[in-house]
Motif scaffolding. Sequence first.
Motif, PDB file in Angstrom:
ATOM      1  N   LEU A  51       0.815  -1.193   0.000  1.00 30.48           N
ATOM      2  CA  LEU A  51       0.000   0.000   0.000  1.00 30.48           C
ATOM      3  C   LEU A  51       0.858   1.255   0.000  1.00 30.48           C
ATOM      4  N   GLY A  52       2.146   1.104   0.232  1.00 26.50           N
ATOM      5  CA  GLY A  52       3.045   2.241   0.154  1.00 26.50           C
ATOM      6  C   GLY A  52       3.544   2.665   1.510  1.00 26.50           C
ATOM      7  N   GLN A  53       4.693   3.366   1.454  1.00 29.57           N
ATOM      8  CA  GLN A  53       5.279   3.901   2.677  1.00 29.57           C
ATOM      9  C   GLN A  53       4.462   5.063   3.217  1.00 29.57           C
ATOM     10  N   LEU A  54       3.585   5.621   2.391  1.00 35.37           N
ATOM     11  CA  LEU A  54       2.805   6.762   2.833  1.00 35.37           C
ATOM     12  C   LEU A  54       1.915   6.388   4.013  1.00 35.37           C
ATOM     13  N   GLN A  55       1.234   5.255   3.903  1.00 37.28           N
ATOM     14  CA  GLN A  55       0.360   4.826   4.982  1.00 37.28           C
ATOM     15  C   GLN A  55       1.158   4.578   6.254  1.00 37.28           C
ATOM     16  N   LEU A  56       2.342   3.949   6.094  1.00 37.05           N
ATOM     17  CA  LEU A  56       3.188   3.700   7.256  1.00 37.05           C
ATOM     18  C   LEU A  56       3.647   5.017   7.872  1.00 37.05           C
ATOM     19  N   ALA A  57       4.046   5.970   7.008  1.00 40.32           N
ATOM     20  CA  ALA A  57       4.500   7.261   7.526  1.00 40.32           C
ATOM     21  C   ALA A  57       3.381   7.976   8.275  1.00 40.32           C
ATOM     22  N   VAL A  58       2.157   7.912   7.731  1.00 45.91           N
ATOM     23  CA  VAL A  58       1.021   8.545   8.405  1.00 45.91           C
ATOM     24  C   VAL A  58       0.759   7.878   9.756  1.00 45.91           C
ATOM     25  N   THR A  59       0.830   6.544   9.773  1.00 44.56           N
ATOM     26  CA  THR A  59       0.603   5.816  11.027  1.00 44.56           C
ATOM     27  C   THR A  59       1.655   6.183  12.068  1.00 44.56           C
ATOM     28  N   VAL A  60       2.917   6.232  11.639  1.00 42.60           N
ATOM     29  CA  VAL A  60       3.996   6.579  12.572  1.00 42.60           C
ATOM     30  C   VAL A  60       3.825   8.006  13.070  1.00 42.60           C
ATOM     31  N   SER A  61       3.500   8.942  12.174  1.00 37.90           N
ATOM     32  CA  SER A  61       3.347  10.339  12.598  1.00 37.90           C
ATOM     33  C   SER A  61       2.187  10.490  13.578  1.00 37.90           C
ATOM     34  N   GLU A  62       1.098   9.737  13.358  1.00 36.36           N
ATOM     35  CA  GLU A  62      -0.030   9.791  14.284  1.00 36.36           C
ATOM     36  C   GLU A  62       0.387   9.311  15.666  1.00 36.36           C
ATOM     37  N   SER A  63       1.142   8.217  15.693  1.00 34.31           N
ATOM     38  CA  SER A  63       1.617   7.695  16.973  1.00 34.31           C
ATOM     39  C   SER A  63       2.560   8.677  17.654  1.00 34.31           C
ATOM     40  N   ILE A  64       3.437   9.305  16.861  1.00 30.73           N
ATOM     41  CA  ILE A  64       4.403  10.247  17.433  1.00 30.73           C
ATOM     42  C   ILE A  64       3.698  11.459  18.023  1.00 30.73           C
ATOM     43  N   LYS A  65       2.769  12.029  17.261  1.00 29.92           N
ATOM     44  CA  LYS A  65       2.141  13.263  17.760  1.00 29.92           C
ATOM     45  C   LYS A  65       1.289  13.012  19.003  1.00 29.92           C
ATOM     46  N   LEU A  66       0.634  11.848  19.054  1.00 28.63           N
ATOM     47  CA  LEU A  66      -0.133  11.542  20.258  1.00 28.63           C
ATOM     48  C   LEU A  66       0.778  11.343  21.462  1.00 28.63           C
ATOM     49  N   SER A  67       1.905  10.657  21.234  1.00 31.00           N
ATOM     50  CA  SER A  67       2.844  10.425  22.337  1.00 31.00           C
ATOM     51  C   SER A  67       3.457  11.737  22.808  1.00 31.00           C
TER      52      SER A  67
END
Length: 631
Positions: free
Chosen positions: A426-442
């Motif tokens: 599905l692409g690195q984009l989805q992974l990057a979005v998932t990681v950024s969501e986790s980072i900003k919440l943390s």
Amino acid sequence: MESQKKKRKHRRQDNTPDNSVGQDPQIVAEHEQTLRLLLDTANDYSVITLTPKGDIASWNTGAERLHGYQTDEIIGKHFSCLYSPDDLDGGLPDHALEMATLQGRHQAQTWQVRKDGSRFYGNVIIAPVKSKDGRLIGFCKITRDLSEIQFAEMARALFEAFPSAIVVIDHDGQIIQMNAQVEAMFGYRPKELQHQPLNILIPERLRDRHLEHVAGYLVDPHTRPMGIGLDLSARRKDGTEFPVDILLSPIHSGKDSMVMAVIRDITEPKRTAEGVRKTNDELMALVTELQRRDREMQSLISMDDLLQSCTSQEDAYKVIGFAAGELFERQTGCLAVLQASGRYLEIVARWGAASLGDPIFSLDDCWALRRGQLHEVANAETGLLCRHFVSHPNSRYLCLPLTVQGEILGVFCLAGPPAHTTDHQLGQLQLAVTVSESIKLSLSNLKLREKLRAEAIHDPLTGLFNRRYLEEMLVRELHRARRRKSPLCLTMLDLDNFKRFNDSHGHDAGDALLRELGRLMRAKLRKSDILCRYGGEEFVIVLPDSSLVDAEQRIEQIRAQLKEVQIQHGGELLPAPTLSAGIAQADEHDFDPGELLRAADKALYSAKNAGRDRVIRYGAKEKDREHSPEN
């Protein structure tokens, strides 16, 4: 004329066979001998005579060759010994004699048995032999071996019915024989291929290579596939090409050597194999992708777990840099967070080989922050580039803003092609979005946690630590001092006549005085020293690695400088305050927090009782107080 006719008639009467042959025993004997010689020389036929009961009466040379019996071995035996057990069970020998007697001749193709038990397929003719008066005196049995004929017919039928095309080539490379599949496969009629070179069935671009294969085969002619490991192609009459498998077999016929080529159209098998291979590749790619996603999920879970365990944002930055390096293999990236001033961002975590951006940049330098949404550039030459890169990336990059409830926390940047690219990805984009969501919440949770903790351990008026923090910290610092065997001093100080000051100038003025005292102490003390507002106008200072003399000198400096402070409030200049302080050293009181605080408190009260505006060490004698710096 008439005399000549009489002579010819007389000669015809003299040559009539009725009397001379039938009556001359010598002529009959000669005819029998001639017939015997004829039968003996007929090696390809078994000619035997039987008695009316079926016993063998005569046996020629052909019979010896076909059946293997000598004449003296077989004469007198019943001719059923020449039939197979299956035919004997079915009563075939007796049935053959009956049919021959009734019909005058019986012909059948059946298995015959030799002396050694082996069999051959033969054509059997049985005819009755009768006397002149019509009486049955025996039978004549003529047998011909049809094995070779039958095999040839079977071979020809197999040759024609074989599902693959078969071409027979002579030593000159010309086609001399072919089966019906050749026409169906290549579109040529048999007459069109007869005595044509085999190259007519081969694409022009491959003919030179084909000649090399043929030359190599003639050196060592044996049955084997042609062009092992190569993709072979054949050419139809209309010029189209198709993939084939070719099996070569040598044929030896006298002096001439021939080659039989079995050609199989593998278009469908190849398409099927290609489909199977493609499906298998897709399945393997899917398995690999699932395994990669599983590793990514494990890394994400590990990152989330570590972020939940972080007690500070600095710890979180280290975790993010390490986890992102694993998740975005062979890619470059960074995390920049908004500083407290809200004017610029600072890169706090990096991964990858190259430096991605400036250490510090403004919000306007990033299109993702300006737009408030993900910004992706697929082509660095044509895309809208951000200004916060040290050098513009040569490949694609993306920036993801880290925003929680409208509050900007930072930006997550990633550059470079993904390490894994598959049809199922599905692409690195989805992974990057998932990681950024986790980072900003943390980061948001950590920021909120740090804010709550700061409010819980700091005094809101002076910004100094409060009494709760003092109780937590003092135990730790005392343990550390005992482990290091280093001195630790604690000072308790109090503003003199602070209640009177509040009553005279108001609580706002008192608050201003407390804030100024806090600012002064922070300026004069070390960063390792811990300042706490103990309550009201009372303050506690913990001084690690300080002796009583050093601690007393620092507090004296604060006491003296406080007198020179000018505090403006409400348009008037407030009078300079004074303070009293008591100092106690931990090594004299067994490192007990409560005892240390009580000792410092006693020293403070001693300073108050001695007239205020002074610093007194716990346990100091009166003469020591008289020689204090103030006195």
